[in-house]
Design a protein around this motif. Structure first.
Motif, PDB file in Angstrom:
ATOM      1  N   VAL A 113      -8.716  68.621  78.677  1.00 50.10           N
ATOM      2  CA  VAL A 113      -9.023  69.908  79.310  1.00 50.10           C
ATOM      3  C   VAL A 113      -7.912  70.901  78.966  1.00 50.10           C
ATOM      4  CG1 VAL A 113      -9.528  71.098  81.472  1.00 50.10           C
ATOM      5  CG2 VAL A 113     -10.140  68.674  81.208  1.00 50.10           C
ATOM      6  N   LEU A 114      -8.280  72.035  78.398  1.00 54.17           N
ATOM      7  CA  LEU A 114      -7.337  73.115  78.096  1.00 54.17           C
ATOM      8  C   LEU A 114      -7.380  74.142  79.215  1.00 54.17           C
ATOM      9  CD1 LEU A 114      -5.419  74.681  76.155  1.00 54.17           C
ATOM     10  CD2 LEU A 114      -7.476  75.750  75.202  1.00 54.17           C
ATOM     11  N   ILE A 115      -6.225  74.489  79.743  1.00 57.10           N
ATOM     12  CA  ILE A 115      -6.151  75.493  80.807  1.00 57.10           C
ATOM     13  C   ILE A 115      -6.078  76.879  80.179  1.00 57.10           C
ATOM     14  CG2 ILE A 115      -4.792  76.345  82.753  1.00 57.10           C
ATOM     15  CD1 ILE A 115      -3.794  73.464  83.147  1.00 57.10           C
ATOM     16  N   ILE A 116      -7.010  77.736  80.518  1.00 57.37           N
ATOM     17  CA  ILE A 116      -7.026  79.120  80.043  1.00 57.37           C
ATOM     18  C   ILE A 116      -6.431  79.990  81.144  1.00 57.37           C
ATOM     19  CG2 ILE A 116      -8.425  81.012  79.155  1.00 57.37           C
ATOM     20  CD1 ILE A 116      -8.421  78.568  77.358  1.00 57.37           C
ATOM     21  N   ALA A 117      -5.203  80.426  80.936  1.00 55.01           N
ATOM     22  CA  ALA A 117      -4.498  81.183  81.979  1.00 55.01           C
ATOM     23  C   ALA A 117      -4.889  82.654  81.940  1.00 55.01           C
ATOM     24  CB  ALA A 117      -2.994  81.036  81.798  1.00 55.01           C
ATOM     25  N   ARG A 118      -5.052  83.220  83.126  1.00 58.46           N
ATOM     26  CA  ARG A 118      -5.260  84.665  83.249  1.00 58.46           C
ATOM     27  C   ARG A 118      -3.922  85.339  83.543  1.00 58.46           C
ATOM     28  NH1 ARG A 118     -10.260  82.714  86.249  1.00 58.46           N
ATOM     29  NH2 ARG A 118      -8.730  82.149  87.815  1.00 58.46           N
ATOM     30  N   ALA A 119      -3.887  86.640  83.350  1.00 56.12           N
ATOM     31  CA  ALA A 119      -2.623  87.376  83.468  1.00 56.12           C
ATOM     32  C   ALA A 119      -1.991  87.238  84.845  1.00 56.12           C
ATOM     33  CB  ALA A 119      -2.846  88.853  83.132  1.00 56.12           C
ATOM     34  N   ASN A 120      -2.820  87.147  85.897  1.00 63.27           N
ATOM     35  CA  ASN A 120      -2.276  87.097  87.258  1.00 63.27           C
ATOM     36  C   ASN A 120      -2.162  85.679  87.808  1.00 63.27           C
ATOM     37  OD1 ASN A 120      -5.017  86.714  87.359  1.00 63.27           O
ATOM     38  ND2 ASN A 120      -5.358  87.919  89.210  1.00 63.27           N
ATOM     39  N   ASP A 121      -2.383  84.678  86.971  1.00 69.42           N
ATOM     40  CA  ASP A 121      -2.240  83.292  87.425  1.00 69.42           C
ATOM     41  C   ASP A 121      -0.772  82.946  87.627  1.00 69.42           C
ATOM     42  OD1 ASP A 121      -4.925  82.850  87.414  1.00 69.42           O
ATOM     43  OD2 ASP A 121      -4.971  81.687  85.554  1.00 69.42           O
ATOM     44  N   PRO A 122      -0.457  82.111  88.609  1.00 67.42           N
ATOM     45  CA  PRO A 122       0.933  81.663  88.769  1.00 67.42           C
ATOM     46  C   PRO A 122       1.320  80.722  87.630  1.00 67.42           C
ATOM     47  CG  PRO A 122      -0.496  80.463  90.264  1.00 67.42           C
ATOM     48  CD  PRO A 122      -1.349  81.526  89.633  1.00 67.42           C
ATOM     49  N   ALA A 123       2.609  80.627  87.372  1.00 65.85           N
ATOM     50  CA  ALA A 123       3.091  79.717  86.334  1.00 65.85           C
ATOM     51  C   ALA A 123       2.848  78.278  86.779  1.00 65.85           C
ATOM     52  CB  ALA A 123       4.567  79.955  86.064  1.00 65.85           C
ATOM     53  N   LEU A 124       2.371  77.462  85.861  1.00 62.80           N
ATOM     54  CA  LEU A 124       2.106  76.064  86.154  1.00 62.80           C
ATOM     55  C   LEU A 124       3.082  75.183  85.387  1.00 62.80           C
ATOM     56  CD1 LEU A 124      -1.803  76.076  85.913  1.00 62.80           C
ATOM     57  CD2 LEU A 124      -0.405  76.176  87.988  1.00 62.80           C
ATOM     58  N   GLY A 125       3.448  74.061  85.968  1.00 59.82           N
ATOM     59  CA  GLY A 125       4.377  73.140  85.331  1.00 59.82           C
ATOM     60  C   GLY A 125       3.815  71.737  85.287  1.00 59.82           C
ATOM     61  N   GLU A 126       4.444  70.901  84.490  1.00 59.48           N
ATOM     62  CA  GLU A 126       4.017  69.524  84.334  1.00 59.48           C
ATOM     63  C   GLU A 126       3.977  68.830  85.697  1.00 59.48           C
ATOM     64  OE1 GLU A 126       5.338  65.454  81.938  1.00 59.48           O
ATOM     65  OE2 GLU A 126       6.618  67.241  81.928  1.00 59.48           O
ATOM     66  N   GLY A 127       2.854  68.165  85.963  1.00 55.21           N
ATOM     67  CA  GLY A 127       2.702  67.440  87.215  1.00 55.21           C
ATOM     68  C   GLY A 127       1.979  68.214  88.296  1.00 55.21           C
ATOM     69  N   ASP A 128       1.830  69.535  88.135  1.00 54.67           N
ATOM     70  CA  ASP A 128       1.113  70.330  89.131  1.00 54.67           C
ATOM     71  C   ASP A 128      -0.339  69.856  89.227  1.00 54.67           C
ATOM     72  OD1 ASP A 128       3.301  71.827  89.645  1.00 54.67           O
ATOM     73  OD2 ASP A 128       2.612  73.658  88.663  1.00 54.67           O
ATOM     74  N   ARG A 129      -0.870  69.823  90.432  1.00 55.81           N
ATOM     75  CA  ARG A 129      -2.288  69.524  90.642  1.00 55.81           C
ATOM     76  C   ARG A 129      -3.005  70.815  90.993  1.00 55.81           C
ATOM     77  NH1 ARG A 129      -2.467  66.871  95.108  1.00 55.81           N
ATOM     78  NH2 ARG A 129      -0.229  66.833  95.448  1.00 55.81           N
ATOM     79  N   ILE A 130      -4.121  71.055  90.324  1.00 58.92           N
ATOM     80  CA  ILE A 130      -4.841  72.318  90.509  1.00 58.92           C
ATOM     81  C   ILE A 130      -6.327  72.054  90.706  1.00 58.92           C
ATOM     82  CG2 ILE A 130      -3.188  73.595  89.095  1.00 58.92           C
ATOM     83  CD1 ILE A 130      -5.292  73.602  86.849  1.00 58.92           C
ATOM     84  N   LEU A 131      -6.976  72.979  91.380  1.00 60.86           N
ATOM     85  CA  LEU A 131      -8.427  73.012  91.449  1.00 60.86           C
ATOM     86  C   LEU A 131      -8.879  74.044  90.433  1.00 60.86           C
ATOM     87  CD1 LEU A 131     -10.836  71.835  93.071  1.00 60.86           C
ATOM     88  CD2 LEU A 131     -10.737  73.912  94.475  1.00 60.86           C
ATOM     89  N   ALA A 132      -9.784  73.663  89.544  1.00 67.68           N
ATOM     90  CA  ALA A 132     -10.152  74.556  88.442  1.00 67.68           C
ATOM     91  C   ALA A 132     -11.651  74.513  88.188  1.00 67.68           C
ATOM     92  CB  ALA A 132      -9.396  74.168  87.175  1.00 67.68           C
ATOM     93  N   ARG A 133     -12.164  75.611  87.656  1.00 67.85           N
ATOM     94  CA  ARG A 133     -13.564  75.690  87.244  1.00 67.85           C
ATOM     95  C   ARG A 133     -13.647  75.353  85.759  1.00 67.85           C
ATOM     96  NH1 ARG A 133     -17.462  77.609  90.085  1.00 67.85           N
ATOM     97  NH2 ARG A 133     -16.020  78.768  91.432  1.00 67.85           N
TER      98      ARG A 133
END
Length: 765
Positions: free
Chosen positions: A99-119
């Motif tokens: 899964v590739l994360i497509i970041a938007r301009a206003n997204d918070p910075a993510l780091g290794e190990g972070d757990r996220i809910l994503a579409r």
């Protein structure tokens, strides 16, 4: 549709509509009503029993597909700087999807190990199956710690090695990872942080003996997360490479392009040659050749080598080792312009006039063969009249024309007036066992400056060529100092009896005038240090904001693609712009230039911090057997917790804690960068001469602590009872501020108000 769907129809619908998979959605899609819903329920149950569907809450999905909204765990950035994630809800039997994360301009910075809910959205790319857009972050990455493991009856503890950190971590018996007492370990936070007690950690890697000399750089590498091992796929790809041939290239093998590098250099990525320009209209002019290793021929977009190089961003250099951006098969062999070996290169032919002004340039994709790999020292010795056997035959044909061209470039530099800081480079010498034998300041020879000027010229030529050809690229950007830092520099200069011009657009020549004023006084080191601290940090950007420090409008890094990913991007841009065969900018390269620029700017800062920390540790090790010795130096930093003093002898920085400066209270003025004694009104500022005694040098942390003996070459305080006394001042515990303290506070407040008013007037103007 009243007819019941087949099982294949249901599976096709769910595959095409992953967000509409409840029984109601399926029934509506096929027009199923009333009693027919019972038959639909039977079909869904059979598909579930057969393993084709998985029921999740009230929806059905293909178990070999991820749900449209999923919980993911973020992985470390890859070599392209892309963030991929591992799906935590994968239950399929096949290969786990990427899964590739497509970041938007206003997204918070993510780091290794972070757990996220994503579409999620299904895609069909070579390196990923899904693209994810962040909905929200639901967990932070586990905190990493590098420290010394101390074994105990119940597990043990980890003592951190960060300077200024005294927080220990507890390790349970089942989380020691087999670590032995006294070993250097890398660990991560285990479980949520509690309100009471020490945080818990789990050891994930044993790094060995922390006192071993060669562990110094290893500590920094792991502490800053610098990848130092190449994956097997990357090594295999590099090992399979063959040297480039002449096909599609200009033959420059007879051109005497020489490399000039440090004597211990293993890779040679640039070669130079110069000759008089034979054009009668350019009398006294020169033709310069700068050839750079053609890394783009071997590291192609999207390859394993490319992904790894982008992830690393750059090579990292330590006194005892190099963590390279590329495997040694490339960095030390195929991409290195070794003496007497045909090597692929991209070469710039640049014409300058007698005054060093650039008249034009042309780039070639070529094959070269260097007649000699020389060191700075032997080249300089040859020009100074002492050529060795290697330089003697090249003196008239190669070396003297190079220096003649350099003289013209130096004249152009003096007219351009780039920032002329005088900050000697420290060189740490190690013996075979990795112990520090000496700390010296490296000599700055004309041979060094010659190569620097040739590289700057080639970088300008690359940037201007790509701008003219309207080709995307990464610029090296250095913006001018911000107003507040410039005002602080002006205050520092004024306190030293010097002047920095104001009321006009700041140019580097204005700063150089200040630096040249200071050079005639005893304040040279102070002003150089204060000027450096007023500068912004350079970075990479696809937008051109110019390079303030070099006084250049168009500048891009082109000359070191073995060790900088930015240069590889510029090489690909030149290949695209000249329509040379293959290896140019990919569409993904172009689309992700902004993200790439941010990523490699970050990796550059990471390497700088790791290199600085390593130097601090080596210096602490070098000084550790000289406790109690006295040294001279200058105040190099001011903080609310004390002052930093940089030693003349080694350049080592150490802290004088504020509690040891005397019994009076010191006011910290952040804007002015000073400490002011509340009773005496004594001001401590940058650049003051100091004599100190070494009281602590910790090689594992790099921490150095001093006791202040004298300040500004005058007795600062009298020693009483092993601590500084403030002489006739009031005892610290006595109530009520003294008149002198009131006066000092008023003086500090007035100065701060004056600076604030000045800034407001300037902003309105």
């Amino acid at each position: 549709m009243s007819k019941l769907p087949t099982k294949a129809d249901v599976l096709d619908w769910i595959s095409a509509n992953p967000t509409l998979t409840s029984k109601r959605d399926i029934a509506k899609a096929f027009g199923i009503k009333g009693a027919d819903r019972i038959d639909l329920k039977r079909i869904l149950r059979e598909l579930e029993d057969e393993g084709h569907l998985e029921k999740r809450h009230k929806t059905y999905r293909d178990p070999d597909r991820l749900p449209p909204v999923s919980v993911l765990q973020v992985k470390a950035p890859d070599d392209n700087g892309d963030l991929f994630a591992r799906p935590l809800e994968w239950h399929g039997e096949g290969v786990e999807p990427t899964v590739l994360i497509i970041a938007r301009a206003n997204d918070p910075a993510l780091g290794e190990g972070d757990r996220i809910l994503a579409r999620l959205q299904v895609v069909h790319h070579a390196d990923h199956n899904y693209e994810a857009r962040l909905i929200r972050r639901i967990g932070t990455s586990p905190r990493k710690v590098v420290g010394i493991f101390r074994k105990g009856a119940e597990g043990g503890r980890i003592l951190p090695i960060d300077k200024g950190s005294d927080k220990e971590w507890t390790v349970s018996p089942d989380a020691t990872g087999g670590a032995q007492d006294g070993e250097l370990v890398e660990a991560e936070q285990a479980g949520p942080k509690g309100r009471m007690g020490l945080p818990k950690a789990r050891i994930v890697l044993r790094l060995g003996d922390p006192t071993a000399p060669r562990a110094v750089s290893l500590i920094a590498i792991h502490q800053h997360g610098i990848p130092d091992n190449f994956p097997e796929q990357v090594l295999a790809e590099a090992d399979s490479m063959k040297p480039a041939g002449l096909k599609g290239r200009t033959d420059l093998r007879e051109l005497p392009l020489i490399t000039i590098d440090p004597s211990d250099a293993r890779d040679h990525d640039d070669a130079v040659f110069a000759e008089p320009d034979e054009d009668p209209q350019n009398e006294g002019g020169h033709v310069l050749w700068v050839a750079i290793a053609d890394v783009a021929h071997y590291v192609t977009p999207g390859s394993a080598l490319d992904r790894e190089a982008k992830m690393r961003g750059n090579s990292s250099y330590f006194p005892d080792r190099v963590v390279p951006m590329l495997p040694d098969r490339l960095s030390g062999d195929l991409c290195s312009l070794h003496e007497g070996v045909p090597r692929a290169c991209i070469a710039a032919r640049i014409r300058i006039d007698a005054e060093g002004n650039k008249l034009g340039q042309k780039f070639y994709r070529a094959l070269m063969r260097s007649p000699a790999s020389l060191s700075y020292q032997e080249v300089q010795a040859a020009i100074d009249g002492q050529p060795n056997d290697k330089c003697g035959p090249l003196l008239e044909l190669v070396l003297k024309p190079l220096y003649a061209a350099y003289a013209a470039l130096r004249a152009a530099r003096e007219r351009r007036q780039p920032l002329d800081l005088d900050l000697p480079e420290r060189k740490i010498a190690l013996d075979e066992d990795g112990k520090v034998t000496s700390v010296n300041f490296a000599d700055r020879l004309d041979a060094h400056k010659l190569i620097e000027e040739f590289m700057v010229l080639a970088n300008v030529a690359a940037a201007e060529t790509l701008i003219a050809k309207d080709t995307p690229l990464l610029f090296r950007v250095h913006e001018e100092p911000p107003v507040d830092k410039l005002e602080s520099l002006r205050d520092t200069a004024q306190a030293a009896g010097l002047t920095l011009a104001k009321g006009q657009v700041l140019k580097t020549r204005h700063l150089n005038q200040l630096l040249h004023q200071a050079a005639k006084t005893g304040e040279a080191e102070l002003i150089n240090l204060a000027t450096l601290r007023s500068m912004t940090q350079a970075y990479y950007s696809p937008k051109n904001f110019g390079h303030f420090g070099l006084a250049l409008q168009n500048y891009a890094h082109f000359t070191s693609p073995i060790r900088r990913y930015s240069d590889l991007i510029v090489h690909r841009a030149l290949i695209t712009a000249h329509k040379w065969e293959g290896d140019g900018l990919s569409q993904e390269d172009i689309e992700r230039l902004d993200a790439t620029a941010q990523h490699i700017s970050d990796t550059e800062r990471r390497s700088m911090m790791a290199e600085r920390d390593t130097t601090d540790r080596y210096l602490a090790a070098y000084l550790s057997d000289r406790l109690g010795a006295e040294f001279t130096g200058r105040v190099s930093g001011i903080a609310k917790f004390g002052i930093f003093v940089k030693l003349d002898e080694t350049g080592a920085d150490g802290l004088v804690p504020i509690g040891t400066l005397g019994n009076e209270y010191f006011h910290f003025d952040r804007d002015a960068g000073t400490l002011m004694g509340g009773d005496t009104g004594r001001i401590i500022g940058l650049g003051m001469r100091a004599r100190v005694k070494l009281v602590e040098a910790a090689p594992v942390t790099g921490g150095i602590a001093f006791e202040l003996l004298e300040l500004d070459d005058e007795e600062y305080e009298s020693r009483q009872g092993g601590r500084f006394s403030r002489g006739k001042g009031r005892p610290r515990g006595k109530s009520g501020p003294s008149p002198r303290r009131k006066q000092a506070k008023a003086k500090a407040k007035d100065a701060k108000t004056k600076r604030k008013v000045t800034r407001q007037r300037r902003s309105k103007g």
